[in-house]
Design a protein around this motif. Structure first.
Motif, PDB file in Angstrom:
ATOM      1  N   ASP A   1       1.435 -44.744 -16.805  1.00 28.01           N
ATOM      2  CA  ASP A   1       2.496 -45.250 -15.933  1.00 28.01           C
ATOM      3  C   ASP A   1       2.580 -46.757 -16.157  1.00 28.01           C
ATOM      4  O   ASP A   1       2.016 -47.272 -17.126  1.00 28.01           O
ATOM      5  N   ALA A   2       3.245 -47.454 -15.299  1.00 28.75           N
ATOM      6  CA  ALA A   2       3.436 -48.893 -15.502  1.00 28.75           C
ATOM      7  C   ALA A   2       2.115 -49.658 -15.510  1.00 28.75           C
ATOM      8  O   ALA A   2       2.013 -50.708 -16.145  1.00 28.75           O
ATOM      9  N   ASP A   3       1.101 -49.133 -14.849  1.00 26.83           N
ATOM     10  CA  ASP A   3      -0.147 -49.869 -14.692  1.00 26.83           C
ATOM     11  C   ASP A   3      -1.368 -49.273 -15.383  1.00 26.83           C
ATOM     12  O   ASP A   3      -2.312 -49.992 -15.697  1.00 26.83           O
ATOM     13  N   PHE A   4      -1.388 -47.962 -15.583  1.00 27.49           N
ATOM     14  CA  PHE A   4      -2.594 -47.296 -16.066  1.00 27.49           C
ATOM     15  C   PHE A   4      -2.283 -46.306 -17.184  1.00 27.49           C
ATOM     16  O   PHE A   4      -1.189 -45.759 -17.258  1.00 27.49           O
ATOM     17  N   ASP A   5      -3.291 -46.056 -18.030  1.00 25.48           N
ATOM     18  CA  ASP A   5      -3.269 -44.950 -18.980  1.00 25.48           C
ATOM     19  C   ASP A   5      -4.126 -43.839 -18.371  1.00 25.48           C
ATOM     20  O   ASP A   5      -5.057 -44.118 -17.608  1.00 25.48           O
ATOM     21  N   PHE A   6      -3.836 -42.582 -18.708  1.00 22.70           N
ATOM     22  CA  PHE A   6      -4.558 -41.451 -18.131  1.00 22.70           C
ATOM     23  C   PHE A   6      -5.190 -40.603 -19.225  1.00 22.70           C
ATOM     24  O   PHE A   6      -4.560 -40.296 -20.234  1.00 22.70           O
ATOM     25  N   LEU A   7      -6.448 -40.221 -19.017  1.00 24.29           N
ATOM     26  CA  LEU A   7      -7.157 -39.294 -19.895  1.00 24.29           C
ATOM     27  C   LEU A   7      -7.785 -38.197 -19.050  1.00 24.29           C
ATOM     28  O   LEU A   7      -8.123 -38.414 -17.880  1.00 24.29           O
ATOM     29  N   TYR A   8      -7.984 -37.042 -19.681  1.00 22.08           N
ATOM     30  CA  TYR A   8      -8.548 -35.866 -19.005  1.00 22.08           C
ATOM     31  C   TYR A   8      -9.819 -35.455 -19.751  1.00 22.08           C
ATOM     32  O   TYR A   8      -9.804 -34.537 -20.570  1.00 22.08           O
ATOM     33  N   PRO A   9     -10.950 -36.125 -19.479  1.00 22.32           N
ATOM     34  CA  PRO A   9     -12.162 -35.894 -20.274  1.00 22.32           C
ATOM     35  C   PRO A   9     -12.706 -34.473 -20.195  1.00 22.32           C
ATOM     36  O   PRO A   9     -13.251 -33.970 -21.176  1.00 22.32           O
ATOM     37  N   LEU A  10     -12.559 -33.809 -19.053  1.00 20.62           N
ATOM     38  CA  LEU A  10     -13.071 -32.431 -18.953  1.00 20.62           C
ATOM     39  C   LEU A  10     -12.282 -31.501 -19.867  1.00 20.62           C
ATOM     40  O   LEU A  10     -12.844 -30.586 -20.472  1.00 20.62           O
ATOM     41  N   GLN A  11     -10.981 -31.744 -19.989  1.00 25.23           N
ATOM     42  CA  GLN A  11     -10.175 -30.956 -20.918  1.00 25.23           C
ATOM     43  C   GLN A  11     -10.533 -31.309 -22.359  1.00 25.23           C
ATOM     44  O   GLN A  11     -10.566 -30.439 -23.223  1.00 25.23           O
ATOM     45  N   MET A  12     -10.813 -32.587 -22.610  1.00 26.16           N
ATOM     46  CA  MET A  12     -11.210 -33.000 -23.957  1.00 26.16           C
ATOM     47  C   MET A  12     -12.520 -32.321 -24.363  1.00 26.16           C
ATOM     48  O   MET A  12     -12.717 -31.983 -25.528  1.00 26.16           O
ATOM     49  N   LEU A  13     -13.412 -32.106 -23.393  1.00 26.88           N
ATOM     50  CA  LEU A  13     -14.685 -31.440 -23.662  1.00 26.88           C
ATOM     51  C   LEU A  13     -14.555 -29.919 -23.665  1.00 26.88           C
ATOM     52  O   LEU A  13     -15.473 -29.220 -24.070  1.00 26.88           O
TER      53      LEU A  13
END
Length: 151
Positions: free
Chosen positions: A70-82
């Motif tokens: 979004d305008a302020d943050f990037d989002f990651l989903y580490p549990l899905q990555m694992l």
């Protein structure tokens, strides 16, 4: 669902975290910006939020609908990555920290989306909160703003 809305996580988790990081000028959460936010802004860097969605079908569906930033943050989903499911998380926490350290899913005690087992858990561990939740539900069904003619 509760009070005609489905945005509890946004209001009571996401916005509160944003205010803790970015600061808030007014209200009960009024605070200065966190040093991490200030330094990231000065360096022109973005903060990455790690979102705890797992590999269940519901969480994958949820995360696919969301932006990666979004305008302020990037989002990651580490549990899905694992590739972890909710059960994987439970098993790993129980193995490493012990079964008593496995947290239950976070929710308000009066959440209308509560599962039957959550109500039994609430009755066993916090009977006073279960009683309050039942009072709220009874009031919603019979109170002044009820949409039901009869129970």
């Amino acid at each position: 669902m509760a009070f005609g809305m489905r945005s509890c996580s946004i209001k009571w988790k996401q916005k509160v975290q944003d205010q803790a990081i970015k600061g808030c000028k007014t209200g009960p959460n009024a605070s200065a910006s966190h040093l991490i936010w200030i330094e990231a802004q000065q360096r022109g860097e973005r903060i990455v939020k790690l979102i705890g969605y797992d590999c269940s079908a519901a969480d994958i569906r949820r995360s696919k609908k969301l932006p990666t930033a979004d305008a302020d943050f990037d989002f990651l989903y580490p549990l899905q990555m694992l590739g972890w499911t909710r059960q994987d998380r439970i098993d790993i926490i129980a193995t490493v920290l012990g079964a008593d350290c496995v947290p239950i899913k976070s929710a308000c005690f009066f959440c209308p989306a509560s599962k039957t087992w959550e109500l039994f858990w609430l009755a066993a561990h916090h009977p006073d909160l279960l009683e309050r939740a039942l009072f709220l539900e009874r009031n919603a069904l019979t109170g002044r703003h009820s949409r039901f003619d009869e129970i």
